[in-house]
Design a protein around this motif. Structure first.
Motif, PDB file in Angstrom:
ATOM      1  N   LEU A 167     -25.225 -34.923  21.503  1.00 29.96           N
ATOM      2  CA  LEU A 167     -25.436 -36.364  21.344  1.00 29.96           C
ATOM      3  C   LEU A 167     -26.701 -36.642  20.538  1.00 29.96           C
ATOM      4  O   LEU A 167     -26.742 -37.579  19.729  1.00 29.96           O
ATOM      5  N   HIS A 168     -27.716 -35.823  20.756  1.00 31.37           N
ATOM      6  CA  HIS A 168     -28.958 -35.994  19.994  1.00 31.37           C
ATOM      7  C   HIS A 168     -28.714 -35.754  18.509  1.00 31.37           C
ATOM      8  O   HIS A 168     -29.162 -36.544  17.662  1.00 31.37           O
ATOM      9  N   TRP A 169     -28.006 -34.662  18.176  1.00 30.66           N
ATOM     10  CA  TRP A 169     -27.803 -34.341  16.762  1.00 30.66           C
ATOM     11  C   TRP A 169     -26.908 -35.365  16.081  1.00 30.66           C
ATOM     12  O   TRP A 169     -27.090 -35.663  14.897  1.00 30.66           O
ATOM     13  N   GLU A 170     -25.957 -35.908  16.803  1.00 29.20           N
ATOM     14  CA  GLU A 170     -25.127 -36.971  16.234  1.00 29.20           C
ATOM     15  C   GLU A 170     -25.982 -38.202  15.936  1.00 29.20           C
ATOM     16  O   GLU A 170     -25.882 -38.803  14.863  1.00 29.20           O
ATOM     17  N   TRP A 171     -26.820 -38.574  16.887  1.00 22.98           N
ATOM     18  CA  TRP A 171     -27.711 -39.722  16.707  1.00 22.98           C
ATOM     19  C   TRP A 171     -28.714 -39.447  15.589  1.00 22.98           C
ATOM     20  O   TRP A 171     -28.965 -40.306  14.731  1.00 22.98           O
ATOM     21  N   PHE A 172     -29.272 -38.252  15.571  1.00 27.92           N
ATOM     22  CA  PHE A 172     -30.270 -37.883  14.564  1.00 27.92           C
ATOM     23  C   PHE A 172     -29.661 -37.932  13.163  1.00 27.92           C
ATOM     24  O   PHE A 172     -30.274 -38.431  12.214  1.00 27.92           O
ATOM     25  N   SER A 173     -28.452 -37.408  13.029  1.00 26.87           N
ATOM     26  CA  SER A 173     -27.760 -37.434  11.738  1.00 26.87           C
ATOM     27  C   SER A 173     -27.526 -38.866  11.274  1.00 26.87           C
ATOM     28  O   SER A 173     -27.692 -39.187  10.088  1.00 26.87           O
ATOM     29  N   ARG A 174     -27.150 -39.719  12.196  1.00 26.68           N
ATOM     30  CA  ARG A 174     -26.856 -41.113  11.844  1.00 26.68           C
ATOM     31  C   ARG A 174     -28.094 -41.837  11.329  1.00 26.68           C
ATOM     32  O   ARG A 174     -27.994 -42.717  10.464  1.00 26.68           O
ATOM     33  N   GLN A 175     -29.275 -41.472  11.826  1.00 23.82           N
ATOM     34  CA  GLN A 175     -30.498 -42.110  11.348  1.00 23.82           C
ATOM     35  C   GLN A 175     -30.700 -41.843   9.856  1.00 23.82           C
ATOM     36  O   GLN A 175     -31.056 -42.742   9.086  1.00 23.82           O
ATOM     37  N   PHE A 176     -30.472 -40.597   9.440  1.00 20.85           N
ATOM     38  CA  PHE A 176     -30.636 -40.241   8.026  1.00 20.85           C
ATOM     39  C   PHE A 176     -29.547 -40.880   7.171  1.00 20.85           C
ATOM     40  O   PHE A 176     -29.815 -41.339   6.054  1.00 20.85           O
ATOM     41  N   LEU A 177     -28.326 -40.902   7.694  1.00 22.34           N
ATOM     42  CA  LEU A 177     -27.225 -41.493   6.934  1.00 22.34           C
ATOM     43  C   LEU A 177     -27.466 -42.975   6.684  1.00 22.34           C
ATOM     44  O   LEU A 177     -27.350 -43.455   5.544  1.00 22.34           O
ATOM     45  N   VAL A 178     -27.807 -43.703   7.722  1.00 24.58           N
ATOM     46  CA  VAL A 178     -28.003 -45.152   7.589  1.00 24.58           C
ATOM     47  C   VAL A 178     -29.181 -45.461   6.676  1.00 24.58           C
ATOM     48  O   VAL A 178     -29.103 -46.346   5.810  1.00 24.58           O
ATOM     49  N   PHE A 179     -30.272 -44.712   6.831  1.00 24.05           N
ATOM     50  CA  PHE A 179     -31.438 -44.985   5.985  1.00 24.05           C
ATOM     51  C   PHE A 179     -31.142 -44.624   4.528  1.00 24.05           C
ATOM     52  O   PHE A 179     -31.590 -45.321   3.610  1.00 24.05           O
ATOM     53  N   GLY A 180     -30.376 -43.549   4.310  1.00 22.69           N
ATOM     54  CA  GLY A 180     -29.979 -43.206   2.944  1.00 22.69           C
ATOM     55  C   GLY A 180     -29.145 -44.300   2.308  1.00 22.69           C
ATOM     56  O   GLY A 180     -29.307 -44.620   1.121  1.00 22.69           O
ATOM     57  N   GLU A 181     -28.244 -44.890   3.083  1.00 20.88           N
ATOM     58  CA  GLU A 181     -27.419 -45.985   2.563  1.00 20.88           C
ATOM     59  C   GLU A 181     -28.266 -47.221   2.268  1.00 20.88           C
ATOM     60  O   GLU A 181     -28.015 -47.940   1.295  1.00 20.88           O
ATOM     61  N   LEU A 182     -29.275 -47.462   3.108  1.00 18.13           N
ATOM     62  CA  LEU A 182     -30.178 -48.587   2.845  1.00 18.13           C
ATOM     63  C   LEU A 182     -30.963 -48.366   1.552  1.00 18.13           C
ATOM     64  O   LEU A 182     -31.133 -49.290   0.748  1.00 18.13           O
ATOM     65  N   ILE A 183     -31.438 -47.136   1.348  1.00 16.57           N
ATOM     66  CA  ILE A 183     -32.165 -46.810   0.112  1.00 16.57           C
ATOM     67  C   ILE A 183     -31.258 -47.009  -1.101  1.00 16.57           C
ATOM     68  O   ILE A 183     -31.673 -47.530  -2.145  1.00 16.57           O
ATOM     69  N   GLU A 184     -29.989 -46.599  -0.948  1.00 14.93           N
ATOM     70  CA  GLU A 184     -29.053 -46.660  -2.073  1.00 14.93           C
ATOM     71  C   GLU A 184     -28.662 -48.092  -2.420  1.00 14.93           C
ATOM     72  O   GLU A 184     -28.443 -48.414  -3.595  1.00 14.93           O
ATOM     73  N   THR A 185     -28.551 -48.945  -1.422  1.00 14.62           N
ATOM     74  CA  THR A 185     -28.066 -50.309  -1.657  1.00 14.62           C
ATOM     75  C   THR A 185     -29.180 -51.296  -1.983  1.00 14.62           C
ATOM     76  O   THR A 185     -28.910 -52.463  -2.263  1.00 14.62           O
ATOM     77  N   THR A 186     -30.421 -50.851  -1.928  1.00 15.14           N
ATOM     78  CA  THR A 186     -31.531 -51.721  -2.322  1.00 15.14           C
ATOM     79  C   THR A 186     -32.173 -51.161  -3.583  1.00 15.14           C
ATOM     80  O   THR A 186     -32.086 -49.970  -3.871  1.00 15.14           O
ATOM     81  N   SER A 187     -32.802 -52.013  -4.328  1.00 14.73           N
ATOM     82  CA  SER A 187     -33.414 -51.597  -5.602  1.00 14.73           C
ATOM     83  C   SER A 187     -34.750 -50.926  -5.321  1.00 14.73           C
ATOM     84  O   SER A 187     -35.821 -51.523  -5.475  1.00 14.73           O
ATOM     85  N   THR A 188     -34.668 -49.667  -4.872  1.00 15.78           N
ATOM     86  CA  THR A 188     -35.880 -48.915  -4.551  1.00 15.78           C
ATOM     87  C   THR A 188     -36.392 -48.211  -5.798  1.00 15.78           C
ATOM     88  O   THR A 188     -35.645 -47.500  -6.472  1.00 15.78           O
ATOM     89  N   THR A 189     -37.641 -48.426  -6.116  1.00 16.16           N
ATOM     90  CA  THR A 189     -38.240 -47.773  -7.282  1.00 16.16           C
ATOM     91  C   THR A 189     -39.292 -46.780  -6.820  1.00 16.16           C
ATOM     92  O   THR A 189     -40.004 -47.005  -5.833  1.00 16.16           O
ATOM     93  N   ILE A 190     -39.383 -45.675  -7.552  1.00 13.08           N
ATOM     94  CA  ILE A 190     -40.360 -44.641  -7.223  1.00 13.08           C
ATOM     95  C   ILE A 190     -41.703 -45.034  -7.826  1.00 13.08           C
ATOM     96  O   ILE A 190     -41.781 -45.362  -9.013  1.00 13.08           O
ATOM     97  N   PRO A 191     -42.773 -45.032  -7.041  1.00 15.04           N
ATOM     98  CA  PRO A 191     -44.095 -45.356  -7.594  1.00 15.04           C
ATOM     99  C   PRO A 191     -44.464 -44.408  -8.728  1.00 15.04           C
ATOM    100  O   PRO A 191     -44.048 -43.250  -8.757  1.00 15.04           O
TER     101      PRO A 191
END
Length: 471
Positions: A64-88
């Protein structure tokens, strides 16, 4: 009542805490990213991950921990992808913390997709362990029915029907664990893991990061292998092996070849099985320990640890296959029947088997005169861990009169000549020892003059001709 929150048992309490933390993290990250504060969002994500990285709970519910942990990275990756994130323009330790400065990769969605896939794979390993531990409990108590989410985030309850009356009952940790495990086993995570690795692979490839992309490709291959899709797995493993050979990553190549030889066996391809096995046995790689434990086996995959004994066993498996030994481990009738179509192995300048057997042909004068003797020196080198007995050695030149065959005088190895017109020489022994050159000298005579060139050296081992291109 379903809307009444009570103090939960430890396992369910931890599930509830993580579910609430996930909700808060999602909202905060979304607000920061939409405000254009990518650095702050990534820094917040780091804190969120560090807070729960080691909060696994009991071993029975580690999945259950690894499923939850994986989901944190997946969701944050999707947020990064769907917003106009620029590298400093400049990344320095002032981003993040003094000890953990942000890297350029953390602004790329592929970074998070790769880790999401990696941790989801950890979930599958944890499920295997949990299933073995929970078998006895499940047989005794069974899996609870009518389990549903409560109105409170992260909580679960059980519906109990008695006549026309429906009651809401809390779950014990044992009941919840059985329910969660049964639900996890219902779903195949392999194809979700493949999809995540593929997204990461395509993104890394577009960025020109071929090395990390190959790691993602290898991850896809392992999941195809786990799902029983050996054809797709072999294709991906082959592509990855090419880079590992080029870069000289022997440890990764060892693991990769272990999967390739298993795929070849499953696909009834004995020639590939022989090639991959010989390459594995000849790799300059050694494990510190001769003991094979479960942790090493999971880490190294089907290859196991690269111990001396393991390499010797792999070489012996090839000998068993060449001798048509029906008792060879893992082989079946389809594999053995396909073996009849294997006629020879080619080892040229670009072959991965060059590290298995190496040959060199030398003579004092490249120009020959009719009737004049010419001394030819043939050298062979083996990197295999055990001695190799060569049944027959055939050397061919551009002038056929100079061709000759050296046959090893073995009691159980009758001569079999490919060209009766070649000069035949008997030798007492043609045994190759590990990393030791074997040199043979032969006097050749030609009926014509001109430049002499060696075209090929054919070493026959257990009736399997290996065509070597001399250097």
């Amino acid at each position: 009542m379903i809307g009444t929150s009570t103090r939960l048992p430890p396992t369910q309490r931890l599930v509830e805490i993580k579910a609430v933390a996930e909700q808060f993290h999602f909202k905060i990250s979304t607000l920061l990213l939409h405000a254009g504060k990518a650095v702050e969002a990534i820094t917040w994500f780091r804190k969120h991950i560090r807070s729960y990285a080691r909060v696994l709970g009991t071993p029975e519910v580690a999945f259950l921990h690894w499923e939850w942990f994986s989901r944190q990275f997946l969701v944050f990756g999707e947020l990064i992808e769907t917003t106009s994130t620029t590298i400093p323009d400049t990344l320095s330790p002032r981003f993040g913390t003094a000890d953990y400065g942000l890297t350029e990769w953390e602004f790329q969605p592929a970074y998070y997709y790769q880790l999401a896939a990696t941790y989801l794979r950890e979930k599958r390993y944890a499920i295997e362990c949990s299933s073995s531990m929970a078998n006895l409990t499940t047989e005794v108590n069974g899996v609870p029915e009518s389990v549903m989410p409560s109105v409170y985030v992260g909580q679960y309850v059980r519906l109990f029907e008695q006549g026309d009356t429906v009651s809401i009952l809390p779950l014990s940790d044992t009941e919840y664990t059985s329910y969660a495990l049964s639900e996890a086993e219902r779903f195949q995570d392999s194809y979700e893991i493949i999809a995540l690795f593929r997204k990461a692979y395509e993104s890394f490839q577009s960025l020109g990061a071929t090395r990390i992309a190959s790691v993602c490709s290898g991850g896809m291959a392992m999941e195809y292998y786990a799902a029983g899709d050996f054809s797709n797995a072999k294709q991906l493993f082959d592509n990855v092996a090419g880079l590992y050979r080029k870069e000289g990553w022997t440890t990764l190549l060892w693991e990769n070849l272990g999967y390739l030889r298993e795929c070849s066996m499953k696909l009834n391809s004995p020639k590939d099985f022989i090639s991959y096995s010989l390459e594995m046995a000849a790799l300059p790689l050694f494990s510190r320990s001769e003991e094979e434990n479960r942790e090493n086996k999971i880490k190294s995959g089907p290859a196991g640890s690269p111990t001396i004994s393991r390499r010797e066993n792999i070489q012996q498996e090839v000998i068993n296959v060449l001798e048509r030994n029906q008792s060879s481990e893992g082989t079946d009738d389809g594999f053995n029947n396909a073996m009849e179509e294997v006629t020879h192995l080619d080892i040229d300048q670009i072959s991965s088997l060059r590290m298995v057997l190496t040959t060199s042909v030398a003579f004092l004068d490249q120009s020959v005169k009719p009737g004049s003797p010419l001394l030819v020196s043939v050298s062979l080198l083996s990197h295999l861990p055990s001695p190799v007995v060569v049944d027959q050695l055939e050397v061919q030149f551009n002038q056929s009169d100079c061709n000759f065959v050296i046959h090893s005088r073995q009691e159980d190895s009758p001569p079999f000549y490919s060209n009766l017109h070649d000069q035949v020489v008997q030798d007492t022994s043609l045994t190759l020892f590990t990393n030791r050159w074997m040199r043979l000298t032969h006097e050749a005579k030609s009926g014509q003059s001109g430049k002499l060139e060696c075209l090929s050296v054919k070493a026959t081992i257990k009736k399997m001709p290996c065509d070597l291109l001399p250097r």
